[in-house]
Design a protein around this motif. Structure first.
Motif, short mmCIF file in Angstrom:
data_model
loop_
_atom_site.label_atom_id
_atom_site.label_comp_id
_atom_site.label_asym_id
_atom_site.label_seq_id
_atom_site.Cartn_x
_atom_site.Cartn_y
_atom_site.Cartn_z
N GLY A 40 44.53 97.64 54.48
CA GLY A 40 44.62 99.08 54.31
C GLY A 40 44.90 99.51 52.88
O GLY A 40 45.13 100.70 52.62
N CYS A 394 33.70 103.00 48.77
CA CYS A 394 35.14 102.79 48.95
C CYS A 394 35.85 102.63 47.61
O CYS A 394 36.94 103.19 47.39
CB CYS A 394 35.41 101.57 49.83
N PRO A 400 40.36 102.12 51.74
CA PRO A 400 40.51 100.73 52.16
C PRO A 400 39.15 100.12 52.46
O PRO A 400 38.25 100.80 52.96
CB PRO A 400 41.36 100.81 53.43
N ASP A 402 36.47 97.77 54.50
CA ASP A 402 36.28 97.40 55.90
C ASP A 402 36.69 95.95 56.15
O ASP A 402 37.20 95.61 57.21
CB ASP A 402 34.81 97.57 56.30
N VAL A 445 40.97 99.93 60.31
CA VAL A 445 40.19 100.70 59.34
C VAL A 445 39.02 101.33 60.07
O VAL A 445 38.27 100.64 60.78
CB VAL A 445 39.68 99.81 58.19
#
Length: 461
Positions: A40, A394, A400, A402, A445
């Motif tokens: 995370g 991201c 976060p 994956d 997530v």
């Protein structure tokens, strides 16, 4: 570190070069520091992600092409042992009107790259033996690491990658593209929405007839993949089948792998192939009389919450491709390979029309947002591009990832543990908890969302 891998690294000049050429972290600090939980983790936002790609053989050029389409990604450097490959890959970038990346080549060119370039992301597409040292060096040099599968070949190296990621607070993502295939993304969303209930059992596989390719002179550089198939027997490529089902089962985020057993058939193809080829070509003589891993490996995994996984690996038998994807839940069942994609909520599979309705209702937002563009750019039908786009988005938005470093380690460690179990008459092997207990509280997530949503693609010319 086993002797075979140490000898490889010495020959490649990696051990001595790493010791003197790169920024290093204090080993005592590693030992004394409390683990930082990378599950995370939100790294600081990066508006323009400066990327270097190392390894331009089979997988690398495709990564260069895909990343060159993603807004916010700038390919600043390319590296391969062979200079001609670097030049060809550079043309992929410049043909789109983008700046020519800096070129690095030679056995230790990647060390010079990490020393000289200011990077946000190092994208690794090299032979398996290089994955761990390159990922670790990239993180120590201040960059996030994205690495082809597997992340490591030994349990010890899995732990090293985890510790360095925690100490540097740099992402280390294993590039498991199968998690981004369209049916796998649909079934992940079905699972997250509760339509399948509690997943009780899952099955995954990598069954792909690579016999001729493994023995091809113009295939893998210096026959490296064939050499991995010599000696110990086990599941040498577990993550394609395991990754998608591990995400559906919330592994490392509410559950974890607990223990496993593994069994392999004998080898019925590779030794014979070596003998046949050597009879016609002395080049293959070094492979005659060698022991190769068995055709089919079957590994059974049990999770801490009592769920089971069956995983298979066979890359030499003459049979159709299968990346088995099966989820059996308390409310429903899904399967892919052999085709077609099928879903059931009872005794019978639903109709094609009903399947279309499920796609329309439960296709994840990320697929709706980038899926069609992914198909146009390509890479295994689009899943490679969707993975790359998601990674860049991201990083740009401080989200976060994956797949974090604990996933990379947990999925990859099946390789060495399957060899240990198979070599000891299918002895039960405990699977390490790379989260050190954090799996109990780690949050899931939400991969199904479309990320920051501000990363598009450059138009195709």
């Amino acid at each position: 570190m086993n002797l075979e891998r140490r000898d490889f690294l010495k020959k490649a000049g990696l051990l001595s070069s790493l010791a003197v050429s790169l920024p290093t972290l204090n080993n005592a600090a590693f030992a004394s520091a409390k683990p930082f939980n990378m599950s995370g983790f939100r790294a600081p936002k990066i508006d323009k992600v400066r990327v270097a790609i190392i390894g331009l053989g089979m997988r690398g050029p495709g990564a260069v092409d895909r990343l060159s389409y993603i807004e916010g990604a700038e390919i600043v450097a390319l590296c391969d042992k062979h200079a001609d490959r670097v030049e060809r890959a550079s043309k992929i970038v410049t043909s789109k009107g983008l700046n020519k990346p800096k070129s690095y080549s030679g056995e230790n060119g990647w060390l010079d790259l990490l020393k000289n370039e200011k990077l946000d992301l190092v994208y690794i597409c090299t032979p398996w033996n290089y994955h761990t040292p390159m990922a670790i060096a990239a993180m120590k040099a201040g960059a996030h690491a994205a690495c082809e599968v597997p992340i490591a070949l030994t349990e010890k190296d899995c732990w090293e990658v985890v510790k360095v990621s925690e100490a540097t607070k740099k992402h280390c993502m294993m590039l498991e593209n199968c998690c981004y295939d369209f049916f796998e993304m649909l079934t992940l969303n079905l699972t997250r929405q509760g339509l399948l209930g509690d997943i009780i059992h899952a099955e995954g596989a990598y069954i792909h007839d690579l016999l001729d390719l493994n023995f091809a002179k113009n295939g893998y550089d210096n026959m490296w993949r064939l050499r991995h198939n010599m000696g110990a027997s086990g599941n040498l490529y577990p993550t394609h089948g395991l990754g998608p089902i591990a995400q559906c089962m919330n592994i490392n985020r509410g559950d974890k792998f607990d223990h496993m057993v593994s069994m392999s058939s004998n080898d019925f193809h590779m030794a014979k192939k070596a003998e046949e080829l050597a009879a016609k070509d002395s080049f293959y003589q070094e492979f005659v009389g060698k022991k190769f891993r068995g055709n089919m490996n079957t590994t059974l995994i049990k999770t801490t919450l009592g769920k089971t996984i069956m995983l298979q690996h066979d890359v030499t038998s003459p049979r159709p491709y299968s990346r088995l994807h099966v989820l059996s839940g308390t409310k429903g069942f899904v399967s892919k390979y052999p085709e077609p994609e099928r879903i059931a909520f009872g005794h019978d599979f639903i109709s094609k029309d009903k399947l279309k309705e499920l796609y329309a209702q439960y296709t994840p937002e990320i697929v709706k947002f980038i899926g069609e563009q992914a198909k146009k750019v390509g890479g295994h039908g689009g899943m490679d591009f969707m993975m790359d786009w998601r990674l860049i988005d991201c990083l740009r938005n401080g989200l976060p990832l994956d797949q974090d470093v604990y996933d990379a380690a947990a999925w990859s460690v099946i390789y060495p543990l399957s060899i240990s179990s198979t070599g000891s008459k299918s002895k039960v092997i405990d699977i390490p908890d790379f989260t050190r207990g954090a799996w109990k509280t780690n949050a899931v997530v939400d991969i199904t969302l479309n990320g920051g949503g501000n990363t598009g693609i450059r138009s195709k010319k």
